[in-house]
Each structure stands twice: as structure tokens, then as C-alpha cells.
Design a protein around this motif. Sequence first.
Motif, mmCIF file in Angstrom:
data_model
loop_
_atom_site.group_PDB
_atom_site.id
_atom_site.type_symbol
_atom_site.label_atom_id
_atom_site.label_comp_id
_atom_site.label_asym_id
_atom_site.label_seq_id
_atom_site.Cartn_x
_atom_site.Cartn_y
_atom_site.Cartn_z
ATOM 1 N N MET A 153 0.834 -1.200 0.000
ATOM 2 C CA MET A 153 0.000 0.000 0.000
ATOM 3 C C MET A 153 0.870 1.252 0.000
ATOM 4 O O MET A 153 2.054 1.190 0.344
ATOM 5 N N PRO A 154 0.290 2.389 -0.391
ATOM 6 C CA PRO A 154 1.053 3.639 -0.377
ATOM 7 C C PRO A 154 1.477 4.021 1.037
ATOM 8 O O PRO A 154 0.698 3.931 1.982
ATOM 9 N N ALA A 155 2.722 4.462 1.169
ATOM 10 C CA ALA A 155 3.268 4.843 2.476
ATOM 11 C C ALA A 155 2.561 6.063 3.047
ATOM 12 O O ALA A 155 2.484 6.224 4.267
ATOM 13 N N TYR A 156 2.034 6.915 2.201
ATOM 14 C CA TYR A 156 1.401 8.154 2.650
ATOM 15 C C TYR A 156 -0.082 7.982 2.964
ATOM 16 O O TYR A 156 -0.750 8.930 3.346
ATOM 17 N N GLN A 157 -0.602 6.789 2.843
ATOM 18 C CA GLN A 157 -2.011 6.551 3.148
ATOM 19 C C GLN A 157 -2.232 6.746 4.645
ATOM 20 O O GLN A 157 -1.531 6.138 5.460
ATOM 21 N N PRO A 158 -3.199 7.575 5.030
ATOM 22 C CA PRO A 158 -3.375 7.888 6.456
ATOM 23 C C PRO A 158 -3.953 6.752 7.294
ATOM 24 O O PRO A 158 -3.752 6.725 8.498
ATOM 25 N N ASP A 159 -4.658 5.816 6.695
ATOM 26 C CA ASP A 159 -5.295 4.770 7.490
ATOM 27 C C ASP A 159 -4.672 3.405 7.200
ATOM 28 O O ASP A 159 -5.217 2.578 6.493
ATOM 29 N N LEU A 160 -3.497 3.178 7.797
ATOM 30 C CA LEU A 160 -2.804 1.902 7.674
ATOM 31 C C LEU A 160 -3.559 0.840 8.472
ATOM 32 O O LEU A 160 -4.234 1.160 9.455
ATOM 33 N N PRO A 161 -3.450 -0.432 8.073
ATOM 34 C CA PRO A 161 -4.107 -1.486 8.854
ATOM 35 C C PRO A 161 -3.581 -1.504 10.292
ATOM 36 O O PRO A 161 -2.386 -1.294 10.526
ATOM 37 N N LEU A 162 -4.466 -1.732 11.231
ATOM 38 C CA LEU A 162 -4.072 -1.821 12.631
ATOM 39 C C LEU A 162 -3.544 -3.224 12.889
ATOM 40 O O LEU A 162 -4.308 -4.164 13.104
ATOM 41 N N LEU A 163 -2.242 -3.373 12.842
ATOM 42 C CA LEU A 163 -1.638 -4.696 12.914
ATOM 43 C C LEU A 163 -1.912 -5.400 14.230
ATOM 44 O O LEU A 163 -2.003 -6.624 14.271
ATOM 45 N N TRP A 164 -2.062 -4.674 15.325
ATOM 46 C CA TRP A 164 -2.355 -5.317 16.605
ATOM 47 C C TRP A 164 -3.822 -5.748 16.694
ATOM 48 O O TRP A 164 -4.189 -6.460 17.603
ATOM 49 N N GLY A 165 -4.615 -5.365 15.728
ATOM 50 C CA GLY A 165 -6.028 -5.723 15.732
ATOM 51 C C GLY A 165 -6.351 -6.947 14.889
ATOM 52 O O GLY A 165 -7.505 -7.329 14.786
ATOM 53 N N ILE A 166 -5.336 -7.557 14.289
ATOM 54 C CA ILE A 166 -5.584 -8.747 13.478
ATOM 55 C C ILE A 166 -5.185 -9.995 14.259
ATOM 56 O O ILE A 166 -4.414 -9.909 15.218
ATOM 57 N N PRO A 167 -5.683 -11.145 13.887
ATOM 58 C CA PRO A 167 -5.316 -12.377 14.593
ATOM 59 C C PRO A 167 -3.804 -12.575 14.612
ATOM 60 O O PRO A 167 -3.123 -12.338 13.619
ATOM 61 N N SER A 168 -3.266 -13.014 15.756
ATOM 62 C CA SER A 168 -1.810 -13.149 15.901
ATOM 63 C C SER A 168 -1.230 -14.151 14.913
ATOM 64 O O SER A 168 -0.116 -13.970 14.427
ATOM 65 N N ALA A 169 -1.973 -15.196 14.570
ATOM 66 C CA ALA A 169 -1.468 -16.170 13.595
ATOM 67 C C ALA A 169 -1.223 -15.515 12.235
ATOM 68 O O ALA A 169 -0.300 -15.886 11.526
ATOM 69 N N LEU A 170 -2.020 -14.519 11.895
ATOM 70 C CA LEU A 170 -1.815 -13.782 10.653
ATOM 71 C C LEU A 170 -0.719 -12.739 10.830
ATOM 72 O O LEU A 170 0.140 -12.579 9.962
ATOM 73 N N GLY A 171 -0.719 -12.052 11.952
ATOM 74 C CA GLY A 171 0.281 -11.010 12.200
ATOM 75 C C GLY A 171 1.707 -11.523 12.136
ATOM 76 O O GLY A 171 2.621 -10.817 11.717
ATOM 77 N N GLN A 172 1.919 -12.777 12.512
ATOM 78 C CA GLN A 172 3.259 -13.357 12.508
ATOM 79 C C GLN A 172 3.781 -13.640 11.104
ATOM 80 O O GLN A 172 4.967 -13.806 10.915
ATOM 81 N N ARG A 173 2.895 -13.681 10.125
ATOM 82 C CA ARG A 173 3.352 -13.974 8.759
ATOM 83 C C ARG A 173 2.984 -12.880 7.763
ATOM 84 O O ARG A 173 3.137 -13.037 6.562
ATOM 85 N N LEU A 174 2.522 -11.745 8.290
ATOM 86 C CA LEU A 174 2.142 -10.618 7.447
ATOM 87 C C LEU A 174 3.335 -9.696 7.216
ATOM 88 O O LEU A 174 4.031 -9.313 8.157
#
Length: 190
Positions: free
Chosen positions: A51-72
Motif C-alpha cells: 500500500m502507499p506509504a502516505y495513506q493515512p489509514d494503515l491497517p491496525l496490525l495489533w487488531g488482526i489475529p496473531s497467527a496472521l500477524g506473525q506472517r504478514l
Amino acid sequence: MENQSTPSALALSDVFRLVPNRMHEAEGAGRRGFAVWQALRHAEAPVFWVMPAYQPDLPLLWGIPSALGQRLHLVLVRSETDLLWSVEEVLRAGSAGLVIAEPEKPMSLTAGRRLQLAAERGHTTALMLIRDGAGSNACETRWHCAPRPSDGRVAWHEWRLLKNKRGAGGCWTVAWDGLRETEAVVAVGG
């Protein structure tokens, strides 16, 4: 309660699964939730989100399942050209289970076809999170994803299949909490 003309919940769940090694699109306010649902289904394979670095609404990584966060792997790019190049390279490399991208501009048929060919070559699936009406004719499927009013316990979603090169479209109301790999299809519409 199911009637005989309604497919089982398992069959409906399969409807939501993206055809592998192809490029798909999702639009609407619920497109990121749909992308997380798809990413959860790609077992233990790495998931790249471009995604674009300047996009103001980045995904909230702490709000996703940890099993996904570990491989995202979140890839932030400077321009639309860099975004398309990055997606194409990750698809072609064949090391990811799913590549999610958020282009800001409509994709040309040429750009869409390049991504489709890269997905096929790298045996990787792409999900482009597009603005409404900004799709490419090269995509395998296009989904419109909209959040529905919540009951406070579970989030409700409407997932409408607008384009499907291999079959018919459809519309489903889905109860999914955003964390688990299971969902409940509660209504099927046309």
C-alpha cells in the motif's frame, strides 16, 4: 434453517474462497475485512500487503489475529507505479500465499493482465482492494464488501460477488467476528 435449494454453509464458505493463482478484486467499505478473512485461509504461507506509504489509514496490525500477524509483511511504497511493480514482483516470486494491494487509481487492462500473468507464473493469489468502480477487466472475481449494523457481539458483513469468470454472482450476509477462521452465513440473496 436451510431449504433444499440453498447450498450448505460449507459450500457457501467455499464460494468466498478465491480461485488460486489468479487476481481478484474487492471494493467497498468492508474490503479490508474481506482481505483479512482471505489471509486467514492461506494456512501458514506468508501474506504481503502492499500500500502507499502516505495513506493515512494503515491497517491496525495489533487488531488482526496473531497467527496472521506473525506472517504478514506490510510493504509501503512511494507511488502507484511502485505499488504495481512490487505486487508483480511478489506474485512472480512465488513465495507468498496471498498478495493484498491497495492501488489508489483504476488499473488499466494492461496492468491487470500483467498482474494476472504474474499470479499464474508464481502460483500466488492476488487480492486488489480497489476503490468502487475502479476495477480491471482482467480480474477473476470482483467482490463488493460492506459492513452491516452489528449486534455488539459479532460483526455483520454483506459480501456481494459482482463479477465471476467461472460462474454466477450472488450476495451473502455473513456473521464474522474478524478473528476466527469460521463464519456463519445467515442469509443468501441474489
